[in-house]
Design a protein around this motif. Structure first.
Motif, PDB file in Angstrom:
ATOM      1  N   TYR A   1     -24.956  -7.781   0.910  1.00 21.21           N
ATOM      2  CA  TYR A   1     -23.639  -7.138   0.843  1.00 21.21           C
ATOM      3  C   TYR A   1     -23.800  -5.662   0.478  1.00 21.21           C
ATOM      4  N   GLY A   2     -22.985  -4.810   1.096  1.00 22.83           N
ATOM      5  CA  GLY A   2     -22.992  -3.393   0.784  1.00 22.83           C
ATOM      6  C   GLY A   2     -21.723  -3.017   0.036  1.00 22.83           C
ATOM      7  N   LEU A   3     -21.812  -1.900  -0.700  1.00 20.76           N
ATOM      8  CA  LEU A   3     -20.625  -1.381  -1.397  1.00 20.76           C
ATOM      9  C   LEU A   3     -20.189  -0.126  -0.641  1.00 20.76           C
TER      10      LEU A   3
ATOM     11  N   PRO B   1     -30.238   8.765  -2.340  1.00 22.51           N
ATOM     12  CA  PRO B   1     -29.452   8.830  -1.106  1.00 22.51           C
ATOM     13  C   PRO B   1     -28.888   7.468  -0.670  1.00 22.51           C
ATOM     14  N   LEU B   2     -27.829   7.535   0.112  1.00 24.39           N
ATOM     15  CA  LEU B   2     -27.146   6.325   0.589  1.00 24.39           C
ATOM     16  C   LEU B   2     -27.318   6.177   2.096  1.00 24.39           C
ATOM     17  N   ILE B   3     -27.268   4.932   2.571  1.00 20.66           N
ATOM     18  CA  ILE B   3     -27.308   4.686   4.010  1.00 20.66           C
ATOM     19  C   ILE B   3     -25.888   4.779   4.570  1.00 20.66           C
ATOM     20  N   VAL B   4     -25.730   5.492   5.678  1.00 25.27           N
ATOM     21  CA  VAL B   4     -24.437   5.516   6.372  1.00 25.27           C
ATOM     22  C   VAL B   4     -24.441   4.421   7.437  1.00 25.27           C
TER      23      VAL B   4
ATOM     24  N   LEU C   1     -32.662   3.931  10.254  1.00 28.63           N
ATOM     25  CA  LEU C   1     -33.439   5.075  10.738  1.00 28.63           C
ATOM     26  C   LEU C   1     -33.237   6.258   9.798  1.00 28.63           C
ATOM     27  N   ILE C   2     -34.326   6.903   9.422  1.00 28.27           N
ATOM     28  CA  ILE C   2     -34.230   8.172   8.690  1.00 28.27           C
ATOM     29  C   ILE C   2     -34.394   9.283   9.732  1.00 28.27           C
ATOM     30  N   LEU C   3     -33.349  10.117   9.827  1.00 28.38           N
ATOM     31  CA  LEU C   3     -33.299  11.169  10.846  1.00 28.38           C
ATOM     32  C   LEU C   3     -32.927  12.486  10.177  1.00 28.38           C
TER      33      LEU C   3
ATOM     34  N   THR D   1     -32.818  16.877   3.555  1.00 26.85           N
ATOM     35  CA  THR D   1     -32.429  17.321   4.902  1.00 26.85           C
ATOM     36  C   THR D   1     -32.339  16.146   5.868  1.00 26.85           C
ATOM     37  N   THR D   2     -32.575  14.933   5.344  1.00 26.04           N
ATOM     38  CA  THR D   2     -32.555  13.747   6.202  1.00 26.04           C
ATOM     39  C   THR D   2     -31.418  12.802   5.823  1.00 26.04           C
ATOM     40  N   ILE D   3     -31.114  11.888   6.739  1.00 24.69           N
ATOM     41  CA  ILE D   3     -30.069  10.888   6.489  1.00 24.69           C
ATOM     42  C   ILE D   3     -30.570   9.513   6.928  1.00 24.69           C
ATOM     43  N   GLY D   4     -30.159   8.497   6.197  1.00 21.08           N
ATOM     44  CA  GLY D   4     -30.446   7.106   6.581  1.00 21.08           C
ATOM     45  C   GLY D   4     -29.211   6.522   7.258  1.00 21.08           C
ATOM     46  N   ILE D   5     -29.405   5.854   8.398  1.00 22.02           N
ATOM     47  CA  ILE D   5     -28.246   5.376   9.158  1.00 22.02           C
ATOM     48  C   ILE D   5     -28.566   4.082   9.892  1.00 22.02           C
TER      49      ILE D   5
ATOM     50  N   PRO E   1     -24.576   1.419  -0.171  1.00 21.43           N
ATOM     51  CA  PRO E   1     -25.786   0.862  -0.767  1.00 21.43           C
ATOM     52  C   PRO E   1     -25.562  -0.637  -0.994  1.00 21.43           C
ATOM     53  N   SER E   2     -26.610  -1.346  -1.351  1.00 19.54           N
ATOM     54  CA  SER E   2     -26.431  -2.754  -1.697  1.00 19.54           C
ATOM     55  C   SER E   2     -25.470  -2.859  -2.889  1.00 19.54           C
ATOM     56  N   ALA E   3     -24.681  -3.949  -2.908  1.00 17.70           N
ATOM     57  CA  ALA E   3     -23.565  -4.040  -3.857  1.00 17.70           C
ATOM     58  C   ALA E   3     -23.976  -4.667  -5.190  1.00 17.70           C
TER      59      ALA E   3
ATOM     60  N   GLU F   1     -33.010  -6.620   2.343  1.00 12.94           N
ATOM     61  CA  GLU F   1     -32.505  -5.357   2.857  1.00 12.94           C
ATOM     62  C   GLU F   1     -33.240  -4.923   4.134  1.00 12.94           C
ATOM     63  N   SER F   2     -32.576  -4.033   4.869  1.00  9.05           N
ATOM     64  CA  SER F   2     -33.097  -3.568   6.164  1.00  9.05           C
ATOM     65  C   SER F   2     -34.457  -2.875   6.035  1.00  9.05           C
ATOM     66  N   THR F   3     -35.203  -2.923   7.099  1.00 13.21           N
ATOM     67  CA  THR F   3     -36.422  -2.117   7.240  1.00 13.21           C
ATOM     68  C   THR F   3     -35.986  -0.651   7.327  1.00 13.21           C
ATOM     69  N   ILE F   4     -36.614   0.223   6.531  1.00 15.74           N
ATOM     70  CA  ILE F   4     -36.305   1.659   6.641  1.00 15.74           C
ATOM     71  C   ILE F   4     -37.480   2.350   7.312  1.00 15.74           C
ATOM     72  N   VAL F   5     -37.203   3.034   8.424  1.00 18.93           N
ATOM     73  CA  VAL F   5     -38.279   3.729   9.128  1.00 18.93           C
ATOM     74  C   VAL F   5     -37.928   5.215   9.276  1.00 18.93           C
TER      75      VAL F   5
ATOM     76  N   LEU G   1     -40.705   3.111   5.242  1.00 21.40           N
ATOM     77  CA  LEU G   1     -40.500   3.436   3.829  1.00 21.40           C
ATOM     78  C   LEU G   1     -40.173   2.192   3.015  1.00 21.40           C
ATOM     79  N   ARG G   2     -39.548   1.213   3.668  1.00 25.85           N
ATOM     80  CA  ARG G   2     -39.236  -0.056   2.981  1.00 25.85           C
ATOM     81  C   ARG G   2     -39.407  -1.179   4.006  1.00 25.85           C
ATOM     82  N   PRO G   3     -40.299  -2.141   3.766  1.00 22.82           N
ATOM     83  CA  PRO G   3     -40.447  -3.225   4.745  1.00 22.82           C
ATOM     84  C   PRO G   3     -39.219  -4.126   4.750  1.00 22.82           C
TER      85      PRO G   3
HETATM   86  O1  TXA Z   1     -29.894  -3.657   4.333  1.00 17.72           O
HETATM   87  C1  TXA Z   1     -29.590  -2.587   3.806  1.00 17.72           C
HETATM   88  O2  TXA Z   1     -30.158  -1.533   4.071  1.00 17.72           O
HETATM   89  C2  TXA Z   1     -28.445  -2.624   2.804  1.00 17.72           C
HETATM   90  C3  TXA Z   1     -27.159  -2.955   3.541  1.00 17.72           C
HETATM   91  C4  TXA Z   1     -25.950  -2.887   2.665  1.00 17.72           C
HETATM   92  O3  TXA Z   1     -27.020  -2.097   4.660  1.00 17.72           O
HETATM   93  N1  TXA Z   1     -28.341  -1.372   2.130  1.00 17.72           N
HETATM   94  C5  TXA Z   1     -29.218  -0.967   1.206  1.00 17.72           C
HETATM   95  O4  TXA Z   1     -28.847   0.228   0.605  1.00 17.72           O
HETATM   96  O5  TXA Z   1     -30.214  -1.591   0.917  1.00 17.72           O
HETATM   97  P1  TXA Z   1     -29.538   0.752  -0.736  1.00 17.72           P
HETATM   98  O6  TXA Z   1     -28.840   2.012  -1.081  1.00 17.72           O
HETATM   99  O7  TXA Z   1     -29.549  -0.311  -1.748  1.00 17.72           O
HETATM  100  O8  TXA Z   1     -30.962   1.096  -0.247  1.00 17.72           O
HETATM  101  C6  TXA Z   1     -31.085   2.107   0.709  1.00 17.72           C
HETATM  102  C7  TXA Z   1     -32.377   2.790   0.538  1.00 17.72           C
HETATM  103  C8  TXA Z   1     -32.496   3.460  -0.794  1.00 17.72           C
HETATM  104  O9  TXA Z   1     -33.721   3.057  -1.348  1.00 17.72           O
HETATM  105  C9  TXA Z   1     -32.455   4.929  -0.463  1.00 17.72           C
HETATM  106  O10 TXA Z   1     -33.237   5.683  -1.340  1.00 17.72           O
HETATM  107  C10 TXA Z   1     -32.994   4.946   0.945  1.00 17.72           C
HETATM  108  O11 TXA Z   1     -32.450   3.813   1.531  1.00 17.72           O
HETATM  109  N2  TXA Z   1     -32.545   6.128   1.674  1.00 17.72           N
HETATM  110  C11 TXA Z   1     -31.304   6.443   2.058  1.00 17.72           C
HETATM  111  N3  TXA Z   1     -31.282   7.652   2.658  1.00 17.72           N
HETATM  112  C12 TXA Z   1     -32.560   8.088   2.676  1.00 17.72           C
HETATM  113  C13 TXA Z   1     -33.196   9.273   3.149  1.00 17.72           C
HETATM  114  N4  TXA Z   1     -32.520  10.256   3.701  1.00 17.72           N
HETATM  115  N5  TXA Z   1     -34.530   9.374   2.992  1.00 17.72           N
HETATM  116  C14 TXA Z   1     -35.244   8.392   2.403  1.00 17.72           C
HETATM  117  N6  TXA Z   1     -34.693   7.263   1.930  1.00 17.72           N
HETATM  118  C15 TXA Z   1     -33.377   7.114   2.057  1.00 17.72           C
END
Ligand code: TXA
Ligand code: MG
Length: 311
Positions: free
Chosen positions: A26-28, A52-55, A88-90, A105-109, A131-133, A169-173, A183-185
């Motif tokens: 769940y996200g907040l 930072p927060l994911i959009v 995606l980090i862009l 200078t980057t965003i997560g989306i 972010p996660s809730a 949580e999602s894979t962050i690339v 960045l996060r598996p």
């Molecule tokens: O599965 C998910 O990603 C969940 C659901 C709600 O979408 N969201 C989530 O958000 O896990 P949060 O805020 O708990 O974790 C997002 C991670 C954080 O560790 C944050 O630092 C990283 O994404 N992040 C966001 N924007 C970033 C950026 N521009 N560069 C590097 N890391 C970023």
């Protein structure tokens, strides 16, 4: 519930915060262009303001409102995995709030793959920061009841979408460098990404404060949590066994045993809810069997190591 979406849209448009089910956790959510609403997210979570927060968006057509210089490779990943558990980090687009990016200078989306999240995002037609809730550092909620436990009255409204399917949580690339960097598996693996791109995919192993989920003590139960091999678990002294609960994939003799799936997809689905429930039961320790060393367990191993590292 779908019937609650107009109410959620109304609250978000007025600057409120709404818990939204996604396929991962769940996200907040808050309007990603409204600084006061985003401040409420940080306050409700107790999260440091520079994280930072994911959009979240409901349509790939909105991507250019949030990111610029989007590479063909990044677009390829978006097309292959969205909606789905990939962030995606862009490079950020001009005008994106510093509160969203942590002044970077980057965003997560990402586009989440949950019918209620998608309906909400399409109905509101703009980006939602989410972010996660959970409270900062704690286990992410995978049910509406877990959100309520975590945030109580700090959240204006909870959209109930049942139990999250993926469960972690999602894979962050990071797509801003020469090669993609994980960045996060998550449950979309480095190999799946490499297959789509026909490129080398690196993994970031060092902890970085920029990714709060990469802090050592994240996703942590309050109960002392330790990782142990099956051999260690089999040879625990009786007095330890009496006060601990064992979370294992293989059966063993113990007074308190939670048998988990041997399949990583099912294991991920069950993990956070299991830990959350066990955390309420007053055990002295939660002892978790280590998981296989193979890539399909990467996300789970990562979360277990963080849950256990807090002690
Ligand atoms: O599965 C998910 O990603 C969940 C659901 C709600 O979408 N969201 C989530 O958000 O896990 P949060 O805020 O708990 O974790 C997002 C991670 C954080 O560790 C944050 O630092 C990283 O994404 N992040 C966001 N924007 C970033 C950026 N521009 N560069 C590097 N890391 C970023
Ligand atoms: Mg989180």
């Amino acid at each position: 519930m779908f019937a609650d979406i107009p109410k959620a849209v109304d609250i978000l448009n007025k600057g409120g915060i709404v818990a939204m089910p996604t396929e991962t956790v769940y996200g907040l959510a808050a309007d990603a262009r409204n600084p006061a609403a985003i401040q409420k997210i940080f306050a409700a979570k107790g999260r440091p303001i520079d994280h930072p927060l994911i959009v979240h968006i409901g349509d790939i057509a909105l991507l250019s409102e949030w990111a610029s210089d989007i590479s063909p490779a990044a677009l390829q990943l978006a097309k292959a995995f969205w909606p789905g558990p990939l962030t995606l980090i862009l490079k950020k687009a001009p005008g994106v709030l510093d509160l969203i990016t942590g002044q970077q200078t980057t965003i997560g989306i990402r586009i989440p793959n949950h019918p209620i999240a998608l309906a909400l995002l399409k109905s509101i037609g703009k980006g939602l920061a989410a972010p996660s809730a959970n409270r900062f550092g704690r286990i992410s909620p995978t049910t509406a009841a877990a959100v309520k436990e975590e945030l109580g009255s700090a959240v204006d409204f909870i959209l109930d979408g049942g139990q999250c399917q993926v469960g972690v949580e999602s894979t962050i690339v990071d797509m801003t460098g020469e090669h993609p960097v994980i960045l996060r598996p998550g449950m979309i693996s480095a190999q799946q990404i490499a297959d789509v791109l026909d490129d080398k995919v690196n993994s970031k192993t060092q902890d970085s404060p920029r990714v709060s989920g990469s802090l050592a003590s994240h996703y942590a139960p309050k109960t002392e949590t330790l990782l142990m091999t099956i051999e260690q678990l089999q040879h625990l002294p009786e007095d330890k066994l009496m006060h601990a609960v064992i979370v294992a994939r293989e059966s063993l003799t113990a007074p308190y045993l939670i048998l988990m799936a041997n399949d990583p997809i099912q294991y991920a689905h069950d993990l956070y809810l299991t830990l959350r429930e066990l955390d309420k039961q007053g055990f002295k320790q939660i002892l978790i069997q280590t998981v296989p060393d193979t890539a399909d367990w990467d996300a789970i191993r990562d979360r277990l190591q963080r849950a256990a590292k807090a002690f």
